[in-house]
Enzyme design. Sequence first.
Site, short mmCIF file in Angstrom:
data_model
loop_
_atom_site.label_atom_id
_atom_site.label_comp_id
_atom_site.label_asym_id
_atom_site.label_seq_id
_atom_site.Cartn_x
_atom_site.Cartn_y
_atom_site.Cartn_z
N SER A 126 -35.25 -28.99 -14.72
CA SER A 126 -35.03 -27.73 -14.00
C SER A 126 -35.92 -27.66 -12.77
O SER A 126 -37.05 -28.15 -12.77
CB SER A 126 -35.36 -26.55 -14.93
OG SER A 126 -35.42 -25.34 -14.19
N TYR A 150 -41.84 -22.04 -20.82
CA TYR A 150 -40.59 -22.80 -20.60
C TYR A 150 -40.82 -23.88 -19.55
O TYR A 150 -40.51 -25.06 -19.78
CB TYR A 150 -39.46 -21.85 -20.15
CG TYR A 150 -38.30 -22.59 -19.57
CD1 TYR A 150 -38.08 -22.62 -18.20
CD2 TYR A 150 -37.45 -23.32 -20.39
CE1 TYR A 150 -37.04 -23.33 -17.65
CE2 TYR A 150 -36.39 -24.04 -19.85
CZ TYR A 150 -36.19 -24.04 -18.48
OH TYR A 150 -35.16 -24.76 -17.95
N LYS A 154 -40.70 -28.18 -19.75
CA LYS A 154 -39.91 -29.07 -18.88
C LYS A 154 -40.82 -30.10 -18.22
O LYS A 154 -40.49 -31.28 -18.13
CB LYS A 154 -39.14 -28.28 -17.82
CG LYS A 154 -37.94 -27.53 -18.36
CD LYS A 154 -36.93 -28.47 -19.03
CE LYS A 154 -35.78 -27.72 -19.67
NZ LYS A 154 -34.87 -28.60 -20.42
C1 WQD Z 1 -32.25 -15.34 -9.76
C2 WQD Z 1 -32.64 -14.26 -8.76
C3 WQD Z 1 -34.29 -12.73 -9.60
C4 WQD Z 1 -31.65 -10.99 -12.68
C5 WQD Z 1 -34.26 -19.10 -14.06
C6 WQD Z 1 -35.16 -20.14 -14.66
C7 WQD Z 1 -34.64 -21.50 -14.31
C8 WQD Z 1 -33.21 -21.62 -14.75
C9 WQD Z 1 -32.36 -20.55 -14.12
C10 WQD Z 1 -33.12 -22.68 -16.90
C11 WQD Z 1 -34.14 -13.97 -8.73
C12 WQD Z 1 -32.97 -12.01 -9.34
C13 WQD Z 1 -32.15 -11.77 -11.65
C14 WQD Z 1 -31.51 -9.59 -12.50
C15 WQD Z 1 -32.36 -9.81 -10.27
N1 WQD Z 1 -33.12 -21.56 -16.16
N2 WQD Z 1 -32.48 -11.18 -10.46
N3 WQD Z 1 -31.87 -9.06 -11.29
O1 WQD Z 1 -35.31 -16.92 -12.16
O2 WQD Z 1 -34.20 -18.34 -10.35
O3 WQD Z 1 -34.30 -19.20 -12.67
O4 WQD Z 1 -32.95 -19.28 -14.52
O5 WQD Z 1 -33.13 -23.83 -16.50
O6 WQD Z 1 -35.43 -22.46 -14.97
O7 WQD Z 1 -36.44 -20.00 -14.05
O8 WQD Z 1 -32.79 -17.30 -12.14
O9 WQD Z 1 -30.86 -15.82 -12.40
O10 WQD Z 1 -33.07 -15.16 -13.51
O11 WQD Z 1 -32.84 -15.01 -11.02
O12 WQD Z 1 -32.69 -9.30 -9.18
O13 WQD Z 1 -31.08 -8.83 -13.41
O14 WQD Z 1 -32.00 -13.04 -9.14
O15 WQD Z 1 -35.39 -11.93 -9.19
O16 WQD Z 1 -34.51 -13.67 -7.40
P1 WQD Z 1 -34.24 -17.87 -11.75
P2 WQD Z 1 -32.36 -15.78 -12.35
#
Ligand code: WQD
Length: 336
Positions: A126, A150, A154
């Site tokens: 990741s 997490y 990784k």
């Molecule tokens: C994306 C953007 C949030 C939800 C994580 C893990 C990564 C991978 C993918 C496993 C950010 C914003 C999110 C919400 C929001 N997982 N957001 N409201 O954090 O980039 O990555 O998931 O492999 O390892 O770290 O993904 O989809 O959670 O967030 O504003 O309800 O959307 O702040 O900017 P992220 P995400």
Amino acid sequence: MVQKILLTGGAGFIGSHTYVALKAAGYEAVILDNFSNARQDVIDRLEIITGAPVEHVVGDVLDGALLDRIFSEHAIQAVIHFAALKAVGESVDKPLDYLNTNIVGLYSLLGAMQRAELFSLVFSSSATVYGEPARLPVDETAPRSFNNPYGFTKLVCEQSLEQIAASDDRWAFGVLRYFNPVGAHETGLIGEDPNDIPNNLVPYIAKVATGELEQLSIWGDDYDTPDGTGVRDYIHVMDLARGHVQSLDALLASGAGHVVNLGTGTGYSVLDVLRAYERAAGRTLRYRIAPRRAGDVACVYGDTQLAEQTLGFKAELGLDEMCASSWNWVSRRKNT
Ligand code: WQD
């Protein structure tokens, strides 16, 4: 001879889409899954998509005897290892579960592979290993770090594979650093199917679009980004699945390992994604600005050159296709 691949966690979001891509590429595959984060009926839906029975075993990668049995009963040539826990927030609440499943689970698999004299593994990593990159787009030489259990798992898994490959050249590892996988298969029969309230952006927006959730909370609009909301590199899950096939092809053809980013190289903000989803669903979606989420970084998107040079991989599908395929999936599910 048709090559047969074991997909650990193959009933999950990325695994099930990779199963479809592998079959389309002429591989045979066996799914091992404990169904802790997948519904059993995904097997039936995969059989509809592929038009053939789906060989699968219900079980856990921590069960070494089960792995030995699978390797003795199936002529497996390589393994793609998806089986892991992947929610950042949950990892903070349950660190030991994450260390056991993600790290000990990998070691259990590697031990069984060695006993079966199997040495080709594609590993699901990741972009989280990059933390908050100092330079964008982030390439594979960027320093690695972690700021949650997490991400720690990784990193430890990647470093473990590096140590093994450095000491024993029988092993070949394809380490794939996913950015943000989203979307669904074109049939709408499989897709991201989180058990409870989604942590990730697109599945959360999807539930707002179907009316299952009231509104999206945007975690911060005061980041140093074009519109103040977080920027990420979203990649269509079918592009990602194809990347696994190309990684496997390269491993089996050359016996050489690789570590590559699987992303599009383009960053989109939370608001960009929300607007794209509104276009896909044909409706306005409610949201509120909420405080930043702990651990979030402002902006991450990947350098895609090495994947293109090493695997010939380039993402083809854009944000609108990602959102349209996600909407097709969730609206079908809601009506079934
Ligand atoms: C994306 C953007 C949030 C939800 C994580 C893990 C990564 C991978 C993918 C496993 C950010 C914003 C999110 C919400 C929001 N997982 N957001 N409201 O954090 O980039 O990555 O998931 O492999 O390892 O770290 O993904 O989809 O959670 O967030 O504003 O309800 O959307 O702040 O900017 P992220 P995400």
